[in-house]
Design a protein around this motif. Structure first.
Motif, PDB file in Angstrom:
ATOM      1  N   LEU A 190     -14.774  -0.853   0.143  1.00 34.87           N
ATOM      2  CA  LEU A 190     -14.929  -2.269  -0.195  1.00 34.87           C
ATOM      3  C   LEU A 190     -13.672  -2.804  -0.881  1.00 34.87           C
ATOM      4  O   LEU A 190     -13.191  -3.898  -0.563  1.00 34.87           O
ATOM      5  CB  LEU A 190     -16.155  -2.460  -1.093  1.00 34.87           C
ATOM      6  CG  LEU A 190     -16.545  -3.889  -1.441  1.00 34.87           C
ATOM      7  CD1 LEU A 190     -16.926  -4.653  -0.176  1.00 34.87           C
ATOM      8  CD2 LEU A 190     -17.696  -3.901  -2.417  1.00 34.87           C
ATOM      9  N   VAL A 191     -13.099  -2.021  -1.797  1.00 36.53           N
ATOM     10  CA  VAL A 191     -11.867  -2.421  -2.479  1.00 36.53           C
ATOM     11  C   VAL A 191     -10.739  -2.586  -1.467  1.00 36.53           C
ATOM     12  O   VAL A 191      -9.973  -3.565  -1.516  1.00 36.53           O
ATOM     13  CB  VAL A 191     -11.483  -1.393  -3.573  1.00 36.53           C
ATOM     14  CG1 VAL A 191     -10.071  -1.631  -4.081  1.00 36.53           C
ATOM     15  CG2 VAL A 191     -12.477  -1.458  -4.723  1.00 36.53           C
ATOM     16  N   LEU A 192     -10.646  -1.659  -0.518  1.00 38.06           N
ATOM     17  CA  LEU A 192      -9.594  -1.748   0.497  1.00 38.06           C
ATOM     18  C   LEU A 192      -9.758  -3.007   1.351  1.00 38.06           C
ATOM     19  O   LEU A 192      -8.763  -3.684   1.659  1.00 38.06           O
ATOM     20  CB  LEU A 192      -9.593  -0.494   1.385  1.00 38.06           C
ATOM     21  CG  LEU A 192      -8.450  -0.388   2.380  1.00 38.06           C
ATOM     22  CD1 LEU A 192      -7.099  -0.404   1.664  1.00 38.06           C
ATOM     23  CD2 LEU A 192      -8.593   0.859   3.226  1.00 38.06           C
ATOM     24  N   LEU A 233      -7.558  -8.548   2.420  1.00 43.10           N
ATOM     25  CA  LEU A 233      -7.710 -10.006   2.512  1.00 43.10           C
ATOM     26  C   LEU A 233      -6.590 -10.752   1.789  1.00 43.10           C
ATOM     27  O   LEU A 233      -6.336 -11.925   2.069  1.00 43.10           O
ATOM     28  CB  LEU A 233      -9.061 -10.448   1.934  1.00 43.10           C
ATOM     29  CG  LEU A 233     -10.309 -10.006   2.705  1.00 43.10           C
ATOM     30  CD1 LEU A 233     -11.557 -10.416   1.929  1.00 43.10           C
ATOM     31  CD2 LEU A 233     -10.315 -10.595   4.099  1.00 43.10           C
ATOM     32  N   LEU A 234      -5.924 -10.078   0.868  1.00 40.67           N
ATOM     33  CA  LEU A 234      -4.877 -10.722   0.058  1.00 40.67           C
ATOM     34  C   LEU A 234      -3.578 -10.847   0.850  1.00 40.67           C
ATOM     35  O   LEU A 234      -3.274 -10.022   1.702  1.00 40.67           O
ATOM     36  CB  LEU A 234      -4.617  -9.901  -1.204  1.00 40.67           C
ATOM     37  CG  LEU A 234      -5.790  -9.726  -2.160  1.00 40.67           C
ATOM     38  CD1 LEU A 234      -5.401  -8.786  -3.296  1.00 40.67           C
ATOM     39  CD2 LEU A 234      -6.260 -11.058  -2.700  1.00 40.67           C
ATOM     40  N   ASN A 235      -2.796 -11.887   0.512  1.00 41.50           N
ATOM     41  CA  ASN A 235      -1.475 -11.984   1.131  1.00 41.50           C
ATOM     42  C   ASN A 235      -0.471 -11.269   0.223  1.00 41.50           C
ATOM     43  O   ASN A 235      -0.766 -10.940  -0.924  1.00 41.50           O
ATOM     44  CB  ASN A 235      -1.080 -13.443   1.416  1.00 41.50           C
ATOM     45  CG  ASN A 235      -1.044 -14.296   0.168  1.00 41.50           C
ATOM     46  OD1 ASN A 235      -0.680 -13.814  -0.902  1.00 41.50           O
ATOM     47  ND2 ASN A 235      -1.405 -15.559   0.291  1.00 41.50           N
ATOM     48  N   LEU A 280       1.035  -4.748  -4.400  1.00 42.03           N
ATOM     49  CA  LEU A 280      -0.089  -4.762  -3.461  1.00 42.03           C
ATOM     50  C   LEU A 280      -0.032  -3.571  -2.506  1.00 42.03           C
ATOM     51  O   LEU A 280      -1.047  -2.914  -2.265  1.00 42.03           O
ATOM     52  CB  LEU A 280      -0.115  -6.083  -2.677  1.00 42.03           C
ATOM     53  CG  LEU A 280      -1.238  -6.240  -1.655  1.00 42.03           C
ATOM     54  CD1 LEU A 280      -2.597  -6.134  -2.327  1.00 42.03           C
ATOM     55  CD2 LEU A 280      -1.108  -7.586  -0.940  1.00 42.03           C
ATOM     56  N   ALA A 281       1.134  -3.263  -1.979  1.00 39.66           N
ATOM     57  CA  ALA A 281       1.271  -2.133  -1.053  1.00 39.66           C
ATOM     58  C   ALA A 281       0.933  -0.824  -1.759  1.00 39.66           C
ATOM     59  O   ALA A 281       0.276   0.065  -1.188  1.00 39.66           O
ATOM     60  CB  ALA A 281       2.684  -2.086  -0.492  1.00 39.66           C
ATOM     61  N   GLU A 282       1.355  -0.702  -3.005  1.00 32.90           N
ATOM     62  CA  GLU A 282       1.055   0.508  -3.771  1.00 32.90           C
ATOM     63  C   GLU A 282      -0.447   0.624  -4.027  1.00 32.90           C
ATOM     64  O   GLU A 282      -1.025   1.716  -3.928  1.00 32.90           O
ATOM     65  CB  GLU A 282       1.812   0.467  -5.101  1.00 32.90           C
ATOM     66  CG  GLU A 282       1.627   1.692  -5.960  1.00 32.90           C
ATOM     67  CD  GLU A 282       2.331   1.572  -7.303  1.00 32.90           C
ATOM     68  OE1 GLU A 282       1.988   2.350  -8.210  1.00 32.90           O
ATOM     69  OE2 GLU A 282       3.220   0.698  -7.458  1.00 32.90           O
TER      70      GLU A 282
END
Length: 130
Positions: free
Chosen positions: A47-49, A54-56, A74-76
Motif C-alpha cells: 500500500l505504501v509503494l 502516485l507522487l510526482n 522519493l526514489a530512495e
C-alpha cells in the motif's frame, strides 16, 4: 493386576510420541502467527509503494526516525519499500517451506501415535481373552 512390561513400554512410547506431536503442533501454530504478521506487513508495504508511485518527482517525502521527521528522496523511499517487500516475500516463502515440513512431521507423528494405540489395544485385548 500389574501391566506387562511390553504394555508399559508401549504406553511410554505413546506418551513420548504424543509429547513430540504436541511440540510440533505448537511450532505449527507459532509459524502461522509469524506468517500472519508478515502477511500484514506485506500488505502495508504494498500500500505504501502504491502511494509513493502516485507522487510526482518533486513531492516531499519524510521518514519518521524516532520522534523526528527526516526528508527523504522519493526514489530512495521507493527503493527501501521495494527491498522491504522483497525481504518479506522471501520470509513468507521460507515460512511456507517450514510449515510444509512441520505438517509432514505432524502427519507422521499422528500415524505413529495411532499405530502405538492400536498395538496397546491389541495387547490389552489379548490379555482380556486369556
Amino acid at each position: 493386576m500389574a501391566a506387562s512390561p511390553a504394555l508399559r513400554e508401549l504406553q511410554h512410547d505413546l506418551e513420548s510420541q504424543a509429547n513430540a506431536l504436541s511440540k510440533i503442533q505448537k511450532d505449527v501454530a507459532k509459524n502461522h502467527q509469524v506468517r500472519k504478521q508478515y502477511t500484514i506487513q506485506l500488505g502495508e508495504n504494498e500500500l505504501v509503494l502504491k502511494e509513493l508511485d502516485l507522487l510526482n518527482e518533486s513531492s516531499n517525502v519524510y521518514k519518521l526516525i524516532g520522534p523526528v521527521l527526516v526528508k527523504q528522496d522519493l526514489a530512495e523511499a521507493r527503493a527501501n519499500v521495494r527491498k522491504r517487500i522483497e525481504y518479506i516475500s522471501t520470509e513468507l516463502k521460507r515460512l511456507d517451506g517450514t510449515l510444509q515440513d512441520l505438517e509432514d512431521k505432524q502427519s507422521s507423528k499422528r500415524d505413529a501415535v495411532l499405530k502405538i494405540q492400536q498395538r496397546i489395544q491389541a495387547v490389552q485385548s489379548g490379555k482380556s481373552k486369556s
